[in-house]
Design an enzyme around this catalytic site. Structure first.
Site, PDB file in Angstrom:
ATOM      1  N   LYS A  84      -7.840   7.693  -5.553  1.00 55.58           N
ATOM      2  CA  LYS A  84      -8.144   9.021  -6.092  1.00 55.58           C
ATOM      3  C   LYS A  84      -6.846   9.768  -6.368  1.00 55.58           C
ATOM      4  CE  LYS A  84      -8.685  11.372  -1.579  1.00 55.58           C
ATOM      5  NZ  LYS A  84      -7.675  12.424  -1.670  1.00 55.58           N
TER       6      LYS A  84
ATOM      7  N   ASP B 150      -7.294   9.080   3.084  1.00 58.91           N
ATOM      8  CA  ASP B 150      -5.884   9.474   3.062  1.00 58.91           C
ATOM      9  C   ASP B 150      -5.128   9.119   4.346  1.00 58.91           C
ATOM     10  OD1 ASP B 150      -6.220  10.370   0.525  1.00 58.91           O
ATOM     11  OD2 ASP B 150      -6.147  12.504   1.003  1.00 58.91           O
TER      12      ASP B 150
END
Length: 203
Positions: free
Chosen positions: A101, A16
């Site tokens: 994801k 991330d």
């Protein structure tokens, strides 16, 4: 780049490291140092043959992949096609494989576990944000999948540093996952690479 002396058993996961997740002032404040540590880990991983995987959260603008909280707020995060989904400024993943994801864990409904198994990987080194959410969820799932995990203390971050420290301590205690600095990981990789090279030369 020379061929690694032996097949890697570890992989570096960058989680991330995207613009939307550095919108918070505290994460933006520490971005430079965090990204620099991640880049150094990537560089040395390439030297010693450790695979690098960039894990990105990517949501669809139509809301079909949003979490419950996103629906409650009426607003998505890291939406496909937006600037916010792009990797954070300064990150140099060096042609890393990319896994997309839609939930906190990098393993949830992705092919990450299969990729690691096929490559013979049994240990993951985790970097990125945020420590108490996506890093912790990925670490817990790694434990459930019988994968060892290292959490890099200065290459992970949170908007609340007490949460960062508590999460690392909890994972270290509960799952016996190691917590190291980026420099300590680099030292280990280089030591292991030298030992493997010496073994190959002796054989």
């Amino acid at each position: 780049m020379p061929e690694p002396a032996q097949a890697p058993t570890e992989a570096l996961l960058l989680i991330d490291l995207q613009r939307d997740y550095f919108a918070d002032p505290e994460l933006e404040r520490c971005r430079g140092d965090l990204v620099a540590t991640c880049n150094e880990l990537v560089r040395v991983a390439r030297e010693v043959g450790v695979p690098v995987i960039e894990v990105q959260t990517v949501h669809e603008p139509d809301g079909s992949t949003w979490t419950l909280t996103m629906h409650e707020d009426g607003q998505g995060v890291a939406e496909r096609g937006t600037e916010g989904v792009q990797r954070v400024e300064g990150l140099e993943p060096g042609g890393a494989e990319v896994v997309e994801k839609t939930r906190d864990s990098a393993f949830f409904e992705t092919d990450l576990a299969d990729r690691l198994r096929r490559a013979g990987i049994d240990h993951v080194v985790l970097c990125g944000v945020s420590t108490e959410s996506c890093i912790a969820a990925t670490a817990r799932d790694a434990f459930a999948l019988d994968l060892g995990a290292t959490l890099v203390s200065d290459a992970t971050a949170s908007v609340d540093w007490s949460e960062h420290d508590h999460t690392l301590s909890m994972l270290q205690t509960q799952h016996r996952q190691e917590v190291l600095t980026g420099a300590e990981v680099v030292r280990r990789w280089r030591d292991e690479a030298e030992e493997a090279e010496d073994d190959r030369a002796a054989g």
